[in-house]
Enzyme design. Structure first.
Site, PDB file in Angstrom:
ATOM      1  N   CYS A  72       0.874  -1.177   0.000  1.00 41.46           N
ATOM      2  CA  CYS A  72       0.000   0.000   0.000  1.00 41.46           C
ATOM      3  C   CYS A  72       0.905   1.218   0.000  1.00 41.46           C
ATOM      4  O   CYS A  72       1.644   1.449   0.951  1.00 41.46           O
ATOM      5  CB  CYS A  72      -0.910  -0.008   1.220  1.00 41.46           C
ATOM      6  SG  CYS A  72      -1.902   1.494   1.401  1.00 41.46           S
ATOM      7  N   CYS A 200      -5.150   6.361  -3.467  1.00 40.20           N
ATOM      8  CA  CYS A 200      -4.537   5.034  -3.419  1.00 40.20           C
ATOM      9  C   CYS A 200      -3.134   5.156  -4.004  1.00 40.20           C
ATOM     10  O   CYS A 200      -2.980   5.505  -5.181  1.00 40.20           O
ATOM     11  CB  CYS A 200      -5.366   4.027  -4.200  1.00 40.20           C
ATOM     12  SG  CYS A 200      -4.583   2.405  -4.381  1.00 40.20           S
TER      13      CYS A 200
END
Length: 262
Positions: A72, A200
């Site tokens: 991530c 993101c």
């Protein structure tokens, strides 16, 4: 009582736990409870930062649904800042994630806000590109070119694709990409969160790679609903290398909760 910190990177928010204080990892049920926005702390994911041999720290990342994820980008930037805040590392770090080793550079902005640049894994250039491009930037993404990202109903359209036949079993993150003059605009539906997130990190990296293939431009400022990020990369035959993701990491608050672990 277990101490936690709440961080966000351009609106992508995370519960941060110091792995040195944990005997065991939280269960998927516990993670779902903690990340629930009405009955828990509320977050897009949960990150454990803990010592590991050969690196300054290891980042273990869980989606809000309790599933383990490989990488991530926004969470990694927050992990670098969290590691610095808790005295586990300095302003230049090496860390391990599910997709391998990374480096990070941190610049303090205020007491609770840092600018963090991290290395991302090399990106294999997909055989097929176009309006729809599948690409892996540490986690799988589908990038869809669109003229007007604001007009897209991301939760509806993203969920429809994520649960369609080819992706139902393993899922995929769905990005809607608009390419402008020197800037990209990106909105992302994230699997594991099963909704649109404000940004993101691996998603904007995927979009920057697709934009580079389309335009030949390798450095991009990316506008997300949570703020601005920067991606730099270099094309080398069949891969993008020297991939860097830069953006802010902010501590929002800290507290304690009662849990069945450690």
């Amino acid at each position: 009582m277990i101490k936690f910190f709440k961080f966000h990177g351009t609106g992508n928010d995370f519960i941060m736990l110091d792995g040195r204080e944990l005997i065991s990892l939280p269960t998927p049920d516990e993670i779902r409870h903690l990340c629930h926005r009405q009955t828990g702390i509320g977050a897009d994911g949960l990150i454990i930062v803990k010592p590991v041999e050969g690196f300054d720290f290891e980042m273990i990342y869980f989606n809000a649904d309790g599933s383990l994820a490989t990488m991530c980008g926004n969470g990694a930037r927050c992990a670098v800042a969290f590691s610095f805040l808790t005295g586990q590392s300095g302003s230049e770090v090496t860390f391990k994630a599910g997709d391998g080793g990374h480096t990070g550079i941190l610049q303090p902005l205020t007491d609770n806000n840092w600018m963090v640049e991290i290395s991302m894994s090399n990106i294999n250039i997909p055989d097929k590109t176009g309006e729809f491009t599948e690409i892996n930037t540490g986690t799988p993404h589908l990038v869809i070119l669109t003229q007007d990202t604001d007009a897209v109903n991301v939760p509806v359209e993203g969920r429809k694709i994520r649960y369609s036949g080819p992706y139902r079993a393993n899922g995929i993150n769905v990005n809607f990409l608009g390419i402008g003059e020197g800037r990209l605009k990106v909105r992302t539906y994230e699997k594991g969160v099963e909704d649109e997130t404000l940004s993101c990190g691996t998603g904007v990296t995927a979009c920057a790679a697709v934009a580079a293939l389309k335009t030949g431009i390798n450095n991009w400022i990316i506008e997300t609903r949570g703020g601005l990020l920067e991606v730099k990369l270099k094309k080398n035959i069949n891969i993008f290398e020297n991939v860097r993701l830069k953006g802010p990491a902010t501590m929002v608050f800290c507290g304690e909760f009662t849990g069945s672990f450690p």
